[in-house]
Design a protein around this motif. Structure first.
Motif, PDB file in Angstrom:
ATOM      1  N   MET A   1       0.858  -1.203   0.000  1.00 53.42           N
ATOM      2  CA  MET A   1       0.000   0.000   0.000  1.00 53.42           C
ATOM      3  C   MET A   1       0.892   1.251   0.000  1.00 53.42           C
ATOM      4  SD  MET A   1      -3.481   0.338   2.129  1.00 53.42           S
ATOM      5  CE  MET A   1      -3.189   0.973   3.749  1.00 53.42           C
ATOM      6  N   SER A   2       0.598   2.220  -0.885  1.00 49.13           N
ATOM      7  CA  SER A   2       1.391   3.454  -0.927  1.00 49.13           C
ATOM      8  C   SER A   2       1.053   4.352   0.254  1.00 49.13           C
ATOM      9  CB  SER A   2       1.083   4.246  -2.185  1.00 49.13           C
ATOM     10  OG  SER A   2       1.474   3.529  -3.291  1.00 49.13           O
ATOM     11  N   SER A   3       1.994   5.210   0.580  1.00 50.52           N
ATOM     12  CA  SER A   3       1.782   6.137   1.700  1.00 50.52           C
ATOM     13  C   SER A   3       1.774   7.574   1.205  1.00 50.52           C
ATOM     14  CB  SER A   3       2.895   5.957   2.728  1.00 50.52           C
ATOM     15  OG  SER A   3       2.854   4.637   3.223  1.00 50.52           O
ATOM     16  N   ILE A   4       1.036   8.394   1.915  1.00 54.63           N
ATOM     17  CA  ILE A   4       0.871   9.807   1.541  1.00 54.63           C
ATOM     18  C   ILE A   4       0.855  10.625   2.834  1.00 54.63           C
ATOM     19  CG2 ILE A   4      -1.685   9.574   1.516  1.00 54.63           C
ATOM     20  CD1 ILE A   4      -1.700  11.566  -0.841  1.00 54.63           C
ATOM     21  N   ALA A   5       1.458  11.817   2.808  1.00 53.40           N
ATOM     22  CA  ALA A   5       1.492  12.639   4.033  1.00 53.40           C
ATOM     23  C   ALA A   5       0.906  14.013   3.770  1.00 53.40           C
ATOM     24  CB  ALA A   5       2.925  12.764   4.531  1.00 53.40           C
ATOM     25  N   ILE A   6       0.377  14.616   4.827  1.00 53.11           N
ATOM     26  CA  ILE A   6      -0.153  15.987   4.744  1.00 53.11           C
ATOM     27  C   ILE A   6       0.655  16.888   5.681  1.00 53.11           C
ATOM     28  CG2 ILE A   6      -1.977  15.659   6.514  1.00 53.11           C
ATOM     29  CD1 ILE A   6      -3.773  17.443   4.642  1.00 53.11           C
ATOM     30  N   ILE A   7       0.897  18.131   5.197  1.00 49.69           N
ATOM     31  CA  ILE A   7       1.677  19.115   5.974  1.00 49.69           C
ATOM     32  C   ILE A   7       0.957  20.450   5.908  1.00 49.69           C
ATOM     33  CG2 ILE A   7       3.929  20.274   6.206  1.00 49.69           C
ATOM     34  CD1 ILE A   7       5.123  18.263   4.322  1.00 49.69           C
ATOM     35  N   CYS A   8       0.937  21.189   7.005  1.00 51.28           N
ATOM     36  CA  CYS A   8       0.496  22.588   6.977  1.00 51.28           C
ATOM     37  C   CYS A   8       1.747  23.448   7.116  1.00 51.28           C
ATOM     38  CB  CYS A   8      -0.453  22.889   8.131  1.00 51.28           C
ATOM     39  SG  CYS A   8      -1.972  21.932   8.071  1.00 51.28           S
ATOM     40  N   SER A   9       1.881  24.443   6.254  1.00 50.47           N
ATOM     41  CA  SER A   9       3.099  25.262   6.294  1.00 50.47           C
ATOM     42  C   SER A   9       2.733  26.739   6.199  1.00 50.47           C
ATOM     43  CB  SER A   9       4.003  24.839   5.129  1.00 50.47           C
ATOM     44  OG  SER A   9       5.085  25.714   4.994  1.00 50.47           O
ATOM     45  N   GLY A  10       3.497  27.587   6.842  1.00 54.03           N
ATOM     46  CA  GLY A  10       3.213  29.022   6.829  1.00 54.03           C
ATOM     47  C   GLY A  10       2.053  29.346   7.770  1.00 54.03           C
ATOM     48  N   GLY A  11       1.338  30.432   7.479  1.00 56.33           N
ATOM     49  CA  GLY A  11       0.246  30.880   8.358  1.00 56.33           C
ATOM     50  C   GLY A  11      -0.902  29.877   8.379  1.00 56.33           C
ATOM     51  N   ASP A  12      -1.479  29.627   9.559  1.00 56.04           N
ATOM     52  CA  ASP A  12      -2.624  28.709   9.616  1.00 56.04           C
ATOM     53  C   ASP A  12      -3.883  29.435   9.160  1.00 56.04           C
ATOM     54  OD1 ASP A  12      -2.332  30.161  12.240  1.00 56.04           O
ATOM     55  OD2 ASP A  12      -4.319  29.298  12.495  1.00 56.04           O
ATOM     56  N   VAL A  37       2.412  15.120   9.044  1.00 55.59           N
ATOM     57  CA  VAL A  37       3.707  15.715   9.382  1.00 55.59           C
ATOM     58  C   VAL A  37       3.382  16.883  10.316  1.00 55.59           C
ATOM     59  CG1 VAL A  37       5.768  16.903   8.544  1.00 55.59           C
ATOM     60  CG2 VAL A  37       4.677  15.120   7.129  1.00 55.59           C
ATOM     61  N   TYR A  38       3.840  16.792  11.558  1.00 52.52           N
ATOM     62  CA  TYR A  38       3.552  17.849  12.529  1.00 52.52           C
ATOM     63  C   TYR A  38       4.512  19.032  12.349  1.00 52.52           C
ATOM     64  CZ  TYR A  38       0.288  14.840  14.986  1.00 52.52           C
ATOM     65  OH  TYR A  38      -0.792  14.052  15.288  1.00 52.52           O
ATOM     66  N   ASP A  39       3.982  20.250  12.557  1.00 52.24           N
ATOM     67  CA  ASP A  39       4.785  21.476  12.600  1.00 52.24           C
ATOM     68  C   ASP A  39       5.529  21.790  11.302  1.00 52.24           C
ATOM     69  OD1 ASP A  39       3.868  21.765  15.164  1.00 52.24           O
ATOM     70  OD2 ASP A  39       5.582  20.718  16.042  1.00 52.24           O
ATOM     71  N   GLY A  40       4.845  21.688  10.205  1.00 49.95           N
ATOM     72  CA  GLY A  40       5.373  22.159   8.922  1.00 49.95           C
ATOM     73  C   GLY A  40       6.664  21.477   8.502  1.00 49.95           C
ATOM     74  N   TYR A  41       7.494  22.204   7.778  1.00 45.30           N
ATOM     75  CA  TYR A  41       8.743  21.610   7.270  1.00 45.30           C
ATOM     76  C   TYR A  41       9.732  21.327   8.401  1.00 45.30           C
ATOM     77  CZ  TYR A  41       6.765  23.112   2.821  1.00 45.30           C
ATOM     78  OH  TYR A  41       5.933  23.302   1.754  1.00 45.30           O
ATOM     79  N   GLU A  42       9.545  21.993   9.525  1.00 47.83           N
ATOM     80  CA  GLU A  42      10.361  21.672  10.707  1.00 47.83           C
ATOM     81  C   GLU A  42      10.159  20.210  11.095  1.00 47.83           C
ATOM     82  OE1 GLU A  42      12.355  24.102  13.125  1.00 47.83           O
ATOM     83  OE2 GLU A  42      12.635  24.297  10.967  1.00 47.83           O
ATOM     84  N   GLY A  43       8.886  19.783  11.026  1.00 47.26           N
ATOM     85  CA  GLY A  43       8.539  18.404  11.389  1.00 47.26           C
ATOM     86  C   GLY A  43       9.073  17.386  10.385  1.00 47.26           C
TER      87      GLY A  43
END
Ligand code: ADP
Length: 316
Positions: A1-12, A37-43
């Protein structure tokens, strides 16, 4: 099964949580393993990447902000940290990313893609609504509704006390929030960074209006104009002769229960983003305009500046 991730980056923005909820549900429906992915690209760099399940997203649809946090990351600007991010994704076999953010965030993933080939789709998310190539960015409708409620409340007190209220909205150098709010709240004055103004031109008319019984003024000004809001308030006192107050709406514009429109747009953006990735779109942004949803290249979205819709300016 392939995996996919979600990230929030910049202003919420409000609307990220409905997007995260649908991301988990739709990924599972499509046979993908979803990750946060927690805390944007930091995470991404610090390996804060965690498999997600239905129970993580239960109840979040009504909440503003983002369950998984967002951040700006200086380290992600540097290739050596992006290489660490790639190792972290490889360890979990993640080759597809959905990113909720602005053009800066998309530029970051573009660099990441060029170096490491990680497939991604961006979802425009900023209350400023200033991303080129899309007429709508996630979070804008909720922000506009919060501004509307604030202006409605301020109008009550402005009319009781015979005052001019200068209400400052966010938007950096984009006057979209101020313009739409001014039109839909019937403000007497709207100042945005994109349109040159001369306050003198309003003086005679505003004084005449007071003579004819006007009790208050509502002025909506965008944070990016040349003068600060207190100067506009001083002008009302000195030149128009009415007591004046400034109200800077600030970060309340970013929060709050996501509106129906933002919930629906979150679902649509995420569905298109995941479908696009599964169809093999390598690096794109899912944009929305009168023509519907379209995938656009990072170059197209980041190369130009967003322009205010002139059709709207005529309603001022
Ligand atoms: P927004 O996405 O709201 O425009 P920013 O401009 O702050 O927000 O960008 C968010 C993050 O994207 C930055 O903190 C940085 O980690 C990353 N980023 C932006 N531009 C670049 C770039 N040219 N190269 C690599 N990373 C970038």
């Amino acid at each position: 099964m392939s995996s996919i991730a979600i990230i929030c980056s910049g202003g919420d923005v409000s609307g990220m949580n409905p997007a995260i909820k649908h991301f988990v549900e739709y990924s599972l429906k499509k046979g993908l393993t979803p990750y946060f992915v927690y805390d944007g690209y930091e995470g991404l760099i610090d390996n804060k990447i965690v498999e997600a399940s239905y129970k993580d997203v239960s109840g979040i649809i009504i909440r503003g902000g983002t369950l998984i946090g967002s951040a700006r990351s200086k380290r992600f600007m540097q290739p050596e940290f992006r290489a660490i991010a790639k190792q972290n994704l490889d360890a979990l076999d993640i080759h597809m990313l959905v990113v909720l953010g602005g053009d800066g965030s998309f530029r970051g993933l573009h660099a990441f893609y060029k170096e490491h080939g990680v497939q991604f789709c961006g979802i425009p998310s900023t209350i400023d609504n200033d991303i080129h190539g899309t007429d709508y960015c996630l979070g804008v409708d909720t922000a506009l509704n919060i501004i509307k409620s604030s202006i409605d409340s301020i109008r009550d007190t402005a009319s009781s006390f015979r005052r001019a209220f200068v209400i400052e909205t966010m938007g950096r150098d984009c006057g979209y929030l101020a313009l739409i709010s001014a039109i839909t709240s019937g403000a007497e004055l709207c100042l945005v960074p994109e349109i040159a103004y001369d306050l003198k031109e309003y003086e005679e008319d505003f004084k005449e209006q007071i003579k004819n019984g006007r009790r208050y003024f509502i002025a909506i000004v965008s944070e990016g104009i040349e003068q600060d809001s207190q100067e506009i308030a001083n002008w009302f006192e000195e030149k128009i002769g009415i007591e004046s107050r400034v109200s800077i709406l600030g970060h309340i514009q970013r929060g709050g229960n996501p509106t129906i429109y933002d919930r629906l747009m979150a679902y649509k953006f995420v569905t298109h983003a995941i479908n696009g990735l599964l169809e093999g779109k390598e690096e794109s942004v899912i944009c929305y305009s009168k023509k519907g949803f379209e995938f656009k290249s990072i170059d197209e979205v980041t190369s130009s500046k967003y322009h205010l819709d002139l059709e709207l300016v005529q309603f001022l």
